[in-house]
Design an enzyme around this catalytic site. Structure first.
Site, PDB file in Angstrom:
ATOM      1  CD1 TRP A 171      -0.217  -1.440   3.183  1.00 26.22           C
ATOM      2  CD2 TRP A 171       0.524   0.668   3.322  1.00 26.22           C
ATOM      3  NE1 TRP A 171       0.547  -1.335   4.326  1.00 26.22           N
ATOM      4  CE2 TRP A 171       1.008  -0.038   4.437  1.00 26.22           C
ATOM      5  CE3 TRP A 171       0.857   2.020   3.202  1.00 26.22           C
ATOM      6  CZ2 TRP A 171       1.809   0.535   5.425  1.00 26.22           C
ATOM      7  CZ3 TRP A 171       1.657   2.603   4.182  1.00 26.22           C
ATOM      8  CH2 TRP A 171       2.114   1.863   5.269  1.00 26.22           C
ATOM      9  CG  ASN A 172       5.101   1.287   0.907  1.00 25.52           C
ATOM     10  OD1 ASN A 172       4.821   0.556  -0.048  1.00 25.52           O
ATOM     11  ND2 ASN A 172       6.287   1.284   1.471  1.00 25.52           N
ATOM     12  NE  ARG A 180      10.481  -1.081  -7.441  1.00 25.55           N
ATOM     13  CZ  ARG A 180      10.955  -0.790  -6.228  1.00 25.55           C
ATOM     14  NH1 ARG A 180      11.457   0.406  -5.987  1.00 25.55           N
ATOM     15  NH2 ARG A 180      10.921  -1.666  -5.263  1.00 25.55           N
ATOM     16  CE  LYS A 195      -3.012  -9.092  -2.796  1.00 23.60           C
ATOM     17  NZ  LYS A 195      -3.625  -7.857  -2.260  1.00 23.60           N
ATOM     18  N   GLY A 249       6.543  -6.316  -0.333  1.00 22.57           N
ATOM     19  CA  GLY A 249       5.772  -6.212   0.900  1.00 22.57           C
ATOM     20  C   GLY A 249       6.637  -6.586   2.090  1.00 22.57           C
ATOM     21  CB  SER A 250       5.736  -7.291   5.556  1.00 21.65           C
ATOM     22  OG  SER A 250       4.846  -8.377   5.375  1.00 21.65           O
ATOM     23  CD  GLU A 271      12.850  -5.494  -4.951  1.00 18.50           C
ATOM     24  OE1 GLU A 271      13.381  -4.908  -3.989  1.00 18.50           O
ATOM     25  OE2 GLU A 271      13.458  -5.766  -5.990  1.00 18.50           O
ATOM     26  CG  LEU A 272      10.970  -9.512   1.053  1.00 15.00           C
ATOM     27  CD1 LEU A 272      11.450 -10.803   1.689  1.00 15.00           C
ATOM     28  CD2 LEU A 272       9.491  -9.593   0.731  1.00 15.00           C
ATOM     29  CB  CYS A 305      11.065  -0.786   1.813  1.00 16.00           C
ATOM     30  SG  CYS A 305      11.198  -0.157   0.137  1.00 16.00           S
ATOM     31  CD  GLU A 402      10.116  -2.311   7.076  1.00 15.32           C
ATOM     32  OE1 GLU A 402       9.221  -3.149   7.212  1.00 15.32           O
ATOM     33  OE2 GLU A 402      10.372  -1.754   6.011  1.00 15.32           O
TER      34      GLU A 402
END
Ligand code: NAP
Length: 502
Positions: A171-172, A180, A195, A249-250, A271-272, A305, A402
């Site tokens: 969402w960020n 990307r 999604k 995401g996380s 990509e975490l 991130c 984080e």
């Protein structure tokens, strides 16, 4: 909270808001058509500045996920055979139209995610650049031709699209985390199911509309928001027709998805999360370091991130750095992202607001000093006051987790080895920032940092022409740059027997 908006400005913003909400599609986008969820369910999209519902969006059920993958699979062969120049031209047109409609996309992002309009516009420009960059890369997907060492065989390597790809985004950065992935996938000739996060589906739905307008054929890009991510995604991830999963995401969700994808050894990009150190050495230009700190910390209200999570400052300049950073934080304007002059919007939800509050309380209970802020803002909405903490002990949770909020914790170091040791003391490895005037030190420190990206004397590293990505528990794979295309192609080797003519 101290935002204000002039009457004219407020009227224009209100008009843009209503237009954006009335134009944005709210269905599922499958095989080039908009449809409701098969079970009629919807997700309420909330404005984090007010806590009120903006609109309802269709929520994909398991069967809708299957229909989206069916469409992507059916479109794959023809799309892969579409001339690279055509795919590049579609991306170029998408770049241009996105840039032209930046006000509309920025408004949607501000409404559903909270960031100030100026930052949302910055994300549109950044997100669109991935379309421009990969429009140029589409025609440069090459191979190799060589003679085997024994001279008898010719070796041909070609790079072909990996195939139908599932893209799950956070969402960020509702737009850029999508472009990307979508940019290189289109360039390489992959079809896809996207999604978006359930809290911010509007931007991606608007993008599906735009991509159709610039000529992306039906079935190539399918967009399915869902309020039941796990249930709807698992059957796709375990479907043998899916060839790739790319996730932003996380770290905990990323790990669970890697486990799910292991059964069919799916190609995966992750990509975490991050825990970026921001190192300020005693020879640094402090003005530049504070400018860089504001960018690295406050972009997206700290919900990035890449956000600076730990400020590691040489003990001889720490007090001065803390003073200057505090003055800058106190000059920030907190309020709804749609208001003129606001620089710090709300956090995404109450859970995030509570998490940031807990992290600050934990740090102060362990002896940290609050130089400014330290409190959630007044409701409605999920605001948090820009905060600087000094003398933060290494054991504080704020150094391990984080933060995802506008909180800058400072701790000190006395020599370079200690600085690097503190910086590397995390399971994450996405990005580190370094402020120093010394060339030798720059090289030594950059080489010693266990991170996928290092920013030297700059508070931002994101660049469509550069390979973005992490090491350790920040994931694997690279997005952007010439490397970005590699995530969406397979290398095939063809050996050609060429017997000697004599
Ligand atoms: P998140 O909770 O991991 O969610 C990310 C996406 O995964 C959302 O679309 C979410 O859908 C979906 N999801 C959640 N559970 C799932 C499941 N069981 N199966 C399939 N999909 C699932 O992360 P977030 O809170 O949205 O984003 C913040 C995190 O992203 C931070 O850790 C940040 O560092 C990281 N991030 C990393 C990068 C990078 O490039 N390294 C960039 C941006 C953000 P729902 O919305 O429905 O839950």
């Amino acid at each position: 909270m101290n935002s204000r908006t002039a009457p004219n400005e407020a009227a224009t913003t209100a008009r843009l808001r209503e237009t954006a909400l009335s134009q944005v599609p709210v269905g599922l986008f499958i095989n080039g058509e908009w449809r409701n969820a098969s079970d009629g369910r919807t997700i309420a999209v909330e404005d984090p500045a007010t806590g009120r519902t903006l609109t309802d969006v269709a929520s994909a059920a398991i069967g809708d996920g299957a229909a989206a993958l069916d469409a992507a699979v059916a479109a794959q062969t023809e799309w892969a055979a579409t001339p690279p120049r055509r795919r590049g031209e579609i991306l170029r047109a998408a770049f241009e139209l996105l840039t032209e409609r930046s006000d509309y996309f920025a408004m949607l992002m501000t409404l559903e995610m909270g960031k100030p309009l100026a930052q949302a516009k910055g994300e549109v420009i950044y997100g669109a650049e991935f379309f421009r960059w990969f429009s140029e890369e589409a025609v440069r997907i090459d191979g190799r031709w060589s003679t085997a060492p024994d001279g008898k065989t010719r070796l041909l390597t070609m790079r072909q699209p990996v195939g139908p790809t599932l893209m799950i985004t956070p969402w960020n950065f509702p737009l850029a985390m999508g472009t990307r992935k979508i940019g290189p996938a289109i360039a390489a000739g992959c079809t896809m199911v996207v999604k978006p996060a359930s809290q911010t589906p509007l931007t991606m739905l608007a993008l599906a509309d735009l991509l159709t307008e610039v000529g992306v054929p039906a079935g190539v890009v399918n967009v399915i928001p869902t309020g039941t991510s796990g249930q709807v995604m698992t059957p796709l991830i375990t479907d043998p027709r899916l060839r790739k999963l790319t996730f932003t995401g996380s770290t905990p969700v990323g790990k669970a998805l890697v486990k799910e994808s292991a059964d069919q050894l799916l190609r995966v990009s992750m990509e975490l999360g991050g825990n970026a150190p921001f190192l300020v050495f005693d020879d640094a230009d402090l003005d530049a370091a504070v400018d860089g700190a504001m960018l690295a910390k406050m972009r997206n209200m700290g919900e990035a991130c890449t956000a600076a999570n730990r400020f590691l400052v040489h003990e001889s300049v720490a007090d001065e750095f803390g003073r200057r950073l505090t003055a800058r934080m106190e000059a920030e304007v907190v309020g709804p992202g749609t208001h003129e002059g606001v620089t710090v919007g709300p956090l995404i939800d109450a859970k995030q607001q509570n998490k940031v509050t807990d992290l600050v309380n934990d740090a102060t209970s362990r002896g940290a000093d609050v130089l400014t802020g330290g409190q959630p803002g007044n409701g409605p909405g999920y605001f948090f006051t820009p905060t600087v903490l000094a003398n933060v002990p290494q054991e504080a949770n704020v150094f391990r987790e984080e933060i995802f909020g506008p909180v800058a914790p400072i701790t000190t170091f006395s020599d370079d080895d200690k600085a690097v040791q503190l910086a590397n003391d995390t399971e994450y490895g996405l990005v580190a920032y370094v402020f120093t005037a010394g060339l030798e030190r720059t090289i030594r420190v950059a080489e010693s940092l266990e991170f996928g990206m290092v920013g030297i004397n700059q508070g931002i590293v994101s660049n469509p022409a550069a390979p973005f990505g992490g090491v350790k528990q920040s994931g694997f794979g690279r997005e952007g740059g010439p490397e970005g295309i590699n995530e969406y192609v397979e290398t095939k080797y063809v050996g050609i027997n060429l017997p000697s003519s004599s």
